[in-house]
Structure formats: C-alpha cells, structure tokens
Design an enzyme around this catalytic site. Structure first.
Site, PDB file in Angstrom:
ATOM      1  N   PHE A  12       0.823  -1.220   0.000  1.00  0.00           N
ATOM      2  CA  PHE A  12       0.000   0.000   0.000  1.00  0.00           C
ATOM      3  C   PHE A  12       0.852   1.264   0.000  1.00  0.00           C
ATOM      4  O   PHE A  12       0.620   2.176  -0.784  1.00  0.00           O
ATOM      5  CB  PHE A  12      -0.948  -0.003   1.210  1.00  0.00           C
ATOM      6  CG  PHE A  12      -2.148  -0.878   1.001  1.00  0.00           C
ATOM      7  CD1 PHE A  12      -3.225  -0.429   0.263  1.00  0.00           C
ATOM      8  CD2 PHE A  12      -2.193  -2.158   1.535  1.00  0.00           C
ATOM      9  CE1 PHE A  12      -4.341  -1.235   0.047  1.00  0.00           C
ATOM     10  CE2 PHE A  12      -3.304  -2.971   1.332  1.00  0.00           C
ATOM     11  CZ  PHE A  12      -4.376  -2.512   0.590  1.00  0.00           C
ATOM     12  N   VAL A  13       1.842   1.328   0.901  1.00  0.00           N
ATOM     13  CA  VAL A  13       2.644   2.559   0.982  1.00  0.00           C
ATOM     14  C   VAL A  13       3.534   2.691  -0.255  1.00  0.00           C
ATOM     15  O   VAL A  13       3.601   3.761  -0.871  1.00  0.00           O
ATOM     16  CB  VAL A  13       3.509   2.577   2.272  1.00  0.00           C
ATOM     17  CG1 VAL A  13       4.387   3.830   2.310  1.00  0.00           C
ATOM     18  CG2 VAL A  13       2.624   2.523   3.516  1.00  0.00           C
ATOM     19  N   GLY A  14       4.198   1.598  -0.636  1.00  0.00           N
ATOM     20  CA  GLY A  14       5.136   1.660  -1.763  1.00  0.00           C
ATOM     21  C   GLY A  14       4.441   1.997  -3.077  1.00  0.00           C
ATOM     22  O   GLY A  14       4.903   2.862  -3.837  1.00  0.00           O
ATOM     23  N   ASN A  95      10.188  -7.128  11.102  1.00  0.00           N
ATOM     24  CA  ASN A  95      10.618  -6.132  10.115  1.00  0.00           C
ATOM     25  C   ASN A  95      12.132  -5.919  10.099  1.00  0.00           C
ATOM     26  O   ASN A  95      12.696  -5.563   9.061  1.00  0.00           O
ATOM     27  CB  ASN A  95       9.871  -4.816  10.325  1.00  0.00           C
ATOM     28  CG  ASN A  95       8.458  -4.871   9.757  1.00  0.00           C
ATOM     29  OD1 ASN A  95       8.094  -5.864   9.116  1.00  0.00           O
ATOM     30  ND2 ASN A  95       7.672  -3.851   9.986  1.00  0.00           N
ATOM     31  N   VAL A 118      10.892   3.919   5.608  1.00  0.00           N
ATOM     32  CA  VAL A 118       9.495   4.159   5.973  1.00  0.00           C
ATOM     33  C   VAL A 118       8.976   3.038   6.884  1.00  0.00           C
ATOM     34  O   VAL A 118       8.069   3.242   7.683  1.00  0.00           O
ATOM     35  CB  VAL A 118       8.608   4.266   4.702  1.00  0.00           C
ATOM     36  CG1 VAL A 118       7.162   4.607   5.057  1.00  0.00           C
ATOM     37  CG2 VAL A 118       9.161   5.306   3.732  1.00  0.00           C
ATOM     38  N   ASN A 120       8.154   0.491   9.747  1.00  0.00           N
ATOM     39  CA  ASN A 120       8.088   0.663  11.201  1.00  0.00           C
ATOM     40  C   ASN A 120       8.626  -0.545  11.967  1.00  0.00           C
ATOM     41  O   ASN A 120       8.617  -1.642  11.408  1.00  0.00           O
ATOM     42  CB  ASN A 120       6.624   0.903  11.603  1.00  0.00           C
ATOM     43  CG  ASN A 120       6.243   2.359  11.412  1.00  0.00           C
ATOM     44  OD1 ASN A 120       6.958   3.248  11.864  1.00  0.00           O
ATOM     45  ND2 ASN A 120       5.134   2.598  10.741  1.00  0.00           N
ATOM     46  N   HIS A 175       8.831   8.166  16.307  1.00  0.00           N
ATOM     47  CA  HIS A 175       7.554   7.946  15.625  1.00  0.00           C
ATOM     48  C   HIS A 175       6.760   6.883  16.387  1.00  0.00           C
ATOM     49  O   HIS A 175       6.551   5.778  15.905  1.00  0.00           O
ATOM     50  CB  HIS A 175       7.830   7.492  14.184  1.00  0.00           C
ATOM     51  CG  HIS A 175       6.600   7.374  13.341  1.00  0.00           C
ATOM     52  ND1 HIS A 175       5.646   8.363  13.253  1.00  0.00           N
ATOM     53  CD2 HIS A 175       6.176   6.381  12.526  1.00  0.00           C
ATOM     54  CE1 HIS A 175       4.696   7.962  12.419  1.00  0.00           C
ATOM     55  NE2 HIS A 175       4.986   6.764  11.976  1.00  0.00           N
TER      56      HIS A 175
HETATM   57  N1  APR Z   1      11.655  -7.758   0.098  1.00  0.00           N
HETATM   58  C1  APR Z   1      10.830  -6.959  -0.622  1.00  0.00           C
HETATM   59  N2  APR Z   1       9.540  -6.743  -0.283  1.00  0.00           N
HETATM   60  C2  APR Z   1       9.077  -7.340   0.817  1.00  0.00           C
HETATM   61  C3  APR Z   1       9.896  -8.165   1.624  1.00  0.00           C
HETATM   62  C4  APR Z   1      11.231  -8.359   1.222  1.00  0.00           C
HETATM   63  N3  APR Z   1      12.081  -9.136   1.920  1.00  0.00           N
HETATM   64  N4  APR Z   1       9.149  -8.606   2.655  1.00  0.00           N
HETATM   65  C5  APR Z   1       7.910  -8.066   2.512  1.00  0.00           C
HETATM   66  N5  APR Z   1       7.873  -7.305   1.400  1.00  0.00           N
HETATM   67  C6  APR Z   1       6.740  -6.570   0.840  1.00  0.00           C
HETATM   68  C7  APR Z   1       5.428  -7.338   0.930  1.00  0.00           C
HETATM   69  O1  APR Z   1       5.361  -8.351  -0.069  1.00  0.00           O
HETATM   70  C8  APR Z   1       4.400  -6.229   0.729  1.00  0.00           C
HETATM   71  O2  APR Z   1       4.020  -6.089  -0.630  1.00  0.00           O
HETATM   72  O3  APR Z   1       6.478  -5.380   1.562  1.00  0.00           O
HETATM   73  C9  APR Z   1       5.158  -4.954   1.189  1.00  0.00           C
HETATM   74  C10 APR Z   1       4.504  -4.266   2.355  1.00  0.00           C
HETATM   75  O4  APR Z   1       3.271  -3.808   1.924  1.00  0.00           O
HETATM   76  P1  APR Z   1       1.951  -3.827   2.833  1.00  0.00           P
HETATM   77  O5  APR Z   1       1.810  -5.150   3.498  1.00  0.00           O
HETATM   78  O6  APR Z   1       0.838  -3.316   1.982  1.00  0.00           O
HETATM   79  O7  APR Z   1       2.291  -2.764   3.996  1.00  0.00           O
HETATM   80  P2  APR Z   1       2.234  -1.165   3.896  1.00  0.00           P
HETATM   81  O8  APR Z   1       0.920  -0.695   4.364  1.00  0.00           O
HETATM   82  O9  APR Z   1       2.720  -0.731   2.569  1.00  0.00           O
HETATM   83  O10 APR Z   1       3.302  -0.770   5.025  1.00  0.00           O
HETATM   84  C11 APR Z   1       4.663  -1.039   4.837  1.00  0.00           C
HETATM   85  O11 APR Z   1       5.368   0.963   5.960  1.00  0.00           O
HETATM   86  O12 APR Z   1       4.218   2.594   7.112  1.00  0.00           O
HETATM   87  C12 APR Z   1       4.975   1.430   7.229  1.00  0.00           C
HETATM   88  O13 APR Z   1       4.148   0.389   9.234  1.00  0.00           O
HETATM   89  C13 APR Z   1       4.188   0.286   7.845  1.00  0.00           C
HETATM   90  O14 APR Z   1       6.058  -1.171   8.234  1.00  0.00           O
HETATM   91  C14 APR Z   1       4.960  -0.895   7.373  1.00  0.00           C
HETATM   92  C15 APR Z   1       5.459  -0.456   5.993  1.00  0.00           C
END
Ligand code: APR
Length: 308
Positions: A12-14, A95, A118, A120, A175
């Site tokens: 979502f964030v990316g 994380n 970004v 957490n 944060h």
């Molecule tokens: N390498 C690359 N991508 C990864 C890996 C990895 N080793 N492990 C997980 N991911 C990806 C997941 O596949 C997922 O698509 O990271 C993405 C995280 O996306 P979301 O689950 O949608 O989380 P999001 O809401 O984007 O938050 C991501 O940002 O604001 C902070 O607290 C939040 O720590 C969280 C981060």
C-alpha cells in the site's frame, strides 16, 4: 538524465508512493517486491495511466535488485504494517529481518544513493539501516515527522476551520505514541495555536496527533495508513531531488544534538541534494525536554530488541 527512484515494497505505501512520484514527475520509478508478478503488475498499471495523466516516465516492477542499480533515491517500505491492537514497536523482530535483507541488496547496486526508510518501527529500522550500511548519516533518513506534522496540521485546520495551507506544525521525537508535538511552535498564519485555542483543545489536538496512526489502523481493521505516509515520503524525495533546502522534521542519526547520542530520532533538518544538509536545534522548555527524553526511552527500548 532523469532521476531514478527505487521503491522497495510494492504494498500500500510503496505503490501509492510510486503513484505520487509519477504524478509529480520526480523521476523514473523501479518498484521492487518479494512477491512475483505483483510489482510488475502495479508498475505496468501505473505506466498505463501516463497517457491520461500526462506523465512520461519509465516505470518498471521487478523482483530483481539489479534493476535498481544506480538509483538516486531508495525508498524502503518493505515489511509488515501493524494490525489493530499492535504498537509499531511490536513489529521490530519481523521487520528487522526484512529491512536487513533489503538493505544488503540495495546498497550493493546503489552505493551512492540517498536512502529513505518508511518501515516501522521507524526510528529503530533507521538505526539498523545506519549501522548495516555504514553510510554517512546525511544519506540515511527516516520518514515520520512529515507525516505526524501533516496529521497535526489537518487537525488544527479542522478545529479552527481554516485552510490547511495556513497551518504549520512542529512534531519532534520518535515515531511512536510518545512523539513530541510542540504546540508553541505550531502556528496558523504565523500565530501559535496556544494563542488561538484554549489549553484543553490544544491538548486534544496533540493527543489525536500522537494516536493518529492508531486511529487509521482501528478504522481500516486490516493494515495501516498509506496515503499520507506515502505523500510525506514523496515530499522528502522532492525536497532532495530538487535541492529545495526544505526544513522538514525527519528521523536522523544523532551525535549529540538535543543531548542525544547513538539513536535515530525525529528532529528538524534541512533537506537538499546531499540529503540532510543541516540539523536544526531549537530551544526547548524543561517540559518539552522531558517529553523528548520519554520519547527517546521508548525508541531505545525498541532498539534493544535489535541484533546488529
Ligand atoms: N523484500 C521486498 N519486499 C518485501 C519483503 C522483502 N524481503 N518482505 C515483505 N515485502 C513486501 C510485501 O510483499 C508487501 O508487498 O512489503 C510490502 C509491504 O506492503 P503492505 O503489506 O501493503 O504494507 P504497507 O501498508 O505498505 O506498510 C509497509 O510501511 O508505514 C509502514 O508500518 C508500515 O512497516 C509498514 C510499511
């Protein structure tokens, strides 16, 4: 030569960060995720919006870090978001492993990039990134304060029924729920909110700002905020790539500033093409200094769970 921005984690964030990046035409985008096909699909979808929105960029999705080579900026959003009932600090174990893997891969391909964290718990993940990369602190920066200040500005504008453009908010510290919103440096049209609102309303704004992330998590019931976090990240990217010398609250590795050492913590910094170009120290009252110490203690307790 166009700027190259790699965004790791296409969730979502990316993905939303990639969207702001395209709309603002900040540079070519590489979207990386561990899930096969997903970053490729989102990147292609975003590219296909270009003819409508009028941006003319290379946008690719990949599972291969070689595609990030030579990035100007690396944004790291990979990792789990929190769920209802969780604090950001609850994410540290899972994380930290993800962030370490990601950093070891990206730093090989873009040794001169500026990295924006970004994931957490933000200050703890930034500390890990600083130690794992060994890069100068000017190039390893955490996004948190821009988001927290934006939330406070939104609440100030709602309370006073004024344009958000008239607001300026000043949030320092970690944060987490012990972040330090400073009311006397938070203004509407230059006037501190302490002169515009009674103390209980100022306190209510501060409290809602501190719990702003949790408020969204409770409403969503699955995952955490992404529009404002990604917009905040892209404001930092823009300030750097356009060498704007913007003063923004960011997490940075401290070496004695505000009496703090060997910790990543939110403070006002000047962002330009070299990354953090200055750390700004403002006068704090005794109460504000105590609040900073409480916030630093929370960050240090989360850092204690790291093995570096
Ligand atoms: N390498 C690359 N991508 C990864 C890996 C990895 N080793 N492990 C997980 N991911 C990806 C997941 O596949 C997922 O698509 O990271 C993405 C995280 O996306 P979301 O689950 O949608 O989380 P999001 O809401 O984007 O938050 C991501 O940002 O604001 C902070 O607290 C939040 O720590 C969280 C981060």
């Amino acid at each position: 030569m166009r700027n190259k921005i790699s965004i790791i984690g296409a969730g979502f964030v990316g993905a939303t960060a990639a969207h702001w990046c395209a709309v603002k035409e900040l540079g070519d985008v590489v979207l990386v995720d561990i899930v096969d096909g997903m970053p490729q699909g989102k990147a292609l979808d975003l590219l296909e919006a270009g003819p409508i929105e009028g941006y003319d960029l290379h946008i690719v999705g990949t599972n291969n870090y070689a595609d990030t080579a030579g990035s100007d900026i690396i944004v790291i959003t990979a990792g789990l978001p929190r769920q209802p009932g969780m604090t950001r600090e609850d994410l540290v174990g899972v994380n930290a492993k993800i962030v370490r893997d990601v950093i070891e891969s990206v730093m090989l391909h873009s040794p001169n990039a500026i990295m924006i964290l970004v994931t957490n718990p933000l200050d703890t993940m930034l500390y890990l990134a600083k130690k794992v990369t060994g890069w100068p602190r000017e190039r390893v920066i955490g996004q948190a304060g821009v988001l927290d200040s934006a939330r406070m500005r939104a609440f100030m504008a709602m309370e006073l029924d004024v344009s958000v453009e008239n607001t300026h908010a000043f949030v320092m510290g970690g944060h987490g729920d012990e972040m330090v919103p400073l009311a006397r440096y938070s203004t509407v049209a230059g006037i501190p909110i302490t002169q515009l609102l009674p103390p209980d309303r100022v306190e209510a704004i501060i409290d809602r700002t501190r719990k702003g992330g949790g408020e969204i998590v409770s409403l969503l019931k699955k995952g955490s905020a992404f529009f404002a976090p990604s917009a905040a990240t892209m404001q930092m990217v823009e300030a750097i790539l356009k060498d704007r010398k913007m003063i923004l609250p960011c997490s940075v590795y401290l070496e004695g500033e505000y009496g703090l050492n060997d910790i990543c913590f939110g403070v006002p910094v000047k962002l330009g093409r070299s990354g953090v170009e200055q750390i700004i120290e403002v006068d704090l009252t005794d109460d504000e200094r105590s609040a900073m110490e409480r916030s630093a203690a929370l960050v240090r307790s989360s850092m204690a769970a790291l093995t570096i």
